[in-house]
Design an enzyme around this catalytic site. Sequence first.
Site, PDB file in Angstrom:
ATOM      1  N   LYS A  16      67.579  40.710  29.931  1.00  0.00           N
ATOM      2  CA  LYS A  16      66.781  41.004  28.728  1.00  0.00           C
ATOM      3  C   LYS A  16      67.676  41.353  27.548  1.00  0.00           C
ATOM      4  O   LYS A  16      67.350  41.062  26.408  1.00  0.00           O
ATOM      5  CB  LYS A  16      65.811  42.168  28.977  1.00  0.00           C
ATOM      6  CG  LYS A  16      64.731  41.860  29.987  1.00  0.00           C
ATOM      7  CD  LYS A  16      63.823  43.051  30.189  1.00  0.00           C
ATOM      8  CE  LYS A  16      64.481  44.244  30.822  1.00  0.00           C
ATOM      9  NZ  LYS A  16      64.898  44.091  32.219  1.00  0.00           N
ATOM     10  N   GLY A  40      70.036  49.931  31.592  1.00  0.00           N
ATOM     11  CA  GLY A  40      71.399  49.851  31.070  1.00  0.00           C
ATOM     12  C   GLY A  40      71.692  48.467  30.576  1.00  0.00           C
ATOM     13  O   GLY A  40      71.251  47.485  31.174  1.00  0.00           O
ATOM     14  N   HIS A  41      72.354  48.366  29.441  1.00  0.00           N
ATOM     15  CA  HIS A  41      72.848  47.054  29.046  1.00  0.00           C
ATOM     16  C   HIS A  41      74.266  47.203  28.518  1.00  0.00           C
ATOM     17  O   HIS A  41      74.648  48.231  27.967  1.00  0.00           O
ATOM     18  CB  HIS A  41      71.918  46.354  28.061  1.00  0.00           C
ATOM     19  CG  HIS A  41      71.441  47.216  26.949  1.00  0.00           C
ATOM     20  ND1 HIS A  41      70.191  47.751  26.917  1.00  0.00           N
ATOM     21  CD2 HIS A  41      72.060  47.635  25.838  1.00  0.00           C
ATOM     22  CE1 HIS A  41      70.055  48.476  25.829  1.00  0.00           C
ATOM     23  NE2 HIS A  41      71.172  48.427  25.154  1.00  0.00           N
TER      24      HIS A  41
HETATM   25  P1  IMP Z   1      64.251  55.034  39.301  1.00  0.00           P
HETATM   26  O1  IMP Z   1      63.757  54.300  38.117  1.00  0.00           O
HETATM   27  O2  IMP Z   1      65.630  55.594  39.133  1.00  0.00           O
HETATM   28  O3  IMP Z   1      63.267  56.069  39.781  1.00  0.00           O
HETATM   29  O4  IMP Z   1      64.392  53.977  40.507  1.00  0.00           O
HETATM   30  C1  IMP Z   1      63.247  53.363  41.100  1.00  0.00           C
HETATM   31  C2  IMP Z   1      63.543  51.917  41.483  1.00  0.00           C
HETATM   32  O5  IMP Z   1      63.716  51.148  40.283  1.00  0.00           O
HETATM   33  C3  IMP Z   1      64.829  51.723  42.275  1.00  0.00           C
HETATM   34  O6  IMP Z   1      64.655  50.632  43.166  1.00  0.00           O
HETATM   35  C4  IMP Z   1      65.861  51.322  41.218  1.00  0.00           C
HETATM   36  O7  IMP Z   1      66.918  50.571  41.762  1.00  0.00           O
HETATM   37  C5  IMP Z   1      64.986  50.485  40.298  1.00  0.00           C
HETATM   38  N1  IMP Z   1      65.479  50.448  38.916  1.00  0.00           N
HETATM   39  C6  IMP Z   1      65.384  51.412  37.979  1.00  0.00           C
HETATM   40  N2  IMP Z   1      65.935  51.005  36.822  1.00  0.00           N
HETATM   41  C7  IMP Z   1      66.350  49.747  37.027  1.00  0.00           C
HETATM   42  C8  IMP Z   1      66.966  48.768  36.176  1.00  0.00           C
HETATM   43  O8  IMP Z   1      67.229  48.978  34.976  1.00  0.00           O
HETATM   44  N3  IMP Z   1      67.253  47.573  36.754  1.00  0.00           N
HETATM   45  C9  IMP Z   1      66.940  47.291  38.054  1.00  0.00           C
HETATM   46  N4  IMP Z   1      66.365  48.162  38.864  1.00  0.00           N
HETATM   47  C10 IMP Z   1      66.061  49.383  38.365  1.00  0.00           C
END
Ligand code: IMP
Length: 447
Positions: A16, A40-41
């Site tokens: 994105k 994150g980007h």
């Molecule tokens: P949380 O957002 O840290 O609570 O993580 C919940 C789930 O979302 C986990 O499987 C993370 O690996 C996934 N996740 C959160 N942010 C990202 C992202 O920016 N890219 C891909 N996966 C994400």
Amino acid sequence: MANVIVIGAQWGDEGKGKITDLLSRSADVVVRYQGGVNAGHTIVVKGQTFKLHLIPSGILYPNTDCIIGCGTVIDPQILIAELDQLKKLNISTDHLLISETAHVTMPYHRLIDQASEERRGSHKIGTTGRGIGPTYADKSERIGIRVLDLMDPDGLREQLEWTINYKNVILEKLYNLPPLDPEEVIEQYLGYAERLRPHVVDTSLKISDAIVRRRNILFEGAQGTLLDLDHGTYPYVTSSNPVAGGACVGTGVGPTMIDRVIGVSKAYTTRVGEGPFPTELHGELGELLCDRGAEFGTTTGRKRRCGWFDAVIGRYAVRINGMDCMALTKLDVLDELESIQVCVAYDIDGDRSEYFPTSSRKFARCRPIYKSLPGWQVSTTECRTLEELPQQALDYLKFLAELMEVPIAIVSLGASRDQTIIVEDPIHGPKRALLHPDGTPATLLSA
Ligand code: IMP
């Protein structure tokens, strides 16, 4: 004037950043509407690479207002570190605005996120450990700290004395962790408040003003559709709403103000963290996609799980987001392959289904039904028009567009801005819903 939402159509990490960067050039305002420092980007400025988690990449354009909306959760420590990084590079951050009603991630959120993951054992979600879930949980429980609370030292002190004592019971009794010192946390956050104060405003008013003045607004989704709290693979999801509908709630903009929804998908699929993934490749092919696609998370550095393109979830994402068109990224990663599989439907307990199941337990039992397509086995990284693409690559794109019933407006063939084919104007082309009033399949690539 166009107000456009860009969302991830898979499990996040679809690329994105590159698409929003491309579109940011014609945007006057870029808005983040959900998520926090779990996103994150990577951006490259003056030869230096660095990572942003909260600040929209539009910050590099001095005339573009960058807004962090009320649906996000803000970790002030990380946000301030990002501001410092940008300052070092002489990039102005005066045009960054932060919503006063966004919720704030506190040290106890991070501790609870990590401790609860550990406690879950084999049921863990694989979170980023950044305190995202617990911050949103406090928002729902109505004990959250908002940015406007940070701006009121007496109120903050009163609120935090109570909350930290309450959280200390959880930290000590449930997780066996040492308690936090309320005074220390209060002082730390009062310091953060002064750094952030110049940026804090009622952002919904700012966005509304921009709409009235007919400025172009880009709503930038983080994560992806399958990680949506309501529409994703629950419980293996994040705690916010990355889908297009989340942009309205997370900014205070009415749905009638949105002109376009652009979905971003990789030409294959990746996922980080736990949870079912029907098209996942475990052997050599998975490794090849991971290596060629440099599939490692920006936030946690974790290796991403890789698999074939799943058109069932693609179709689902088109529907849930009301997607007008799609940007397909990383097509070049498939360049070497002799043949390519696309999941066209699932076999669920012996029955064929073309629909994404709402139950994760059922989703875990889905077996992909593949259609095999020939690979092109030549490099596409230098192609700049559809005509330059090898026929097999063009056929692959047409097949995906047909299956998902969405036009592919942008094809990305590498990280740099110029490694892109603009098939049709994603913002000013015809709206998908208007193309087929009789319900016939949507256009393919407008080749
Ligand atoms: P949380 O957002 O840290 O609570 O993580 C919940 C789930 O979302 C986990 O499987 C993370 O690996 C996934 N996740 C959160 N942010 C990202 C992202 O920016 N890219 C891909 N996966 C994400």
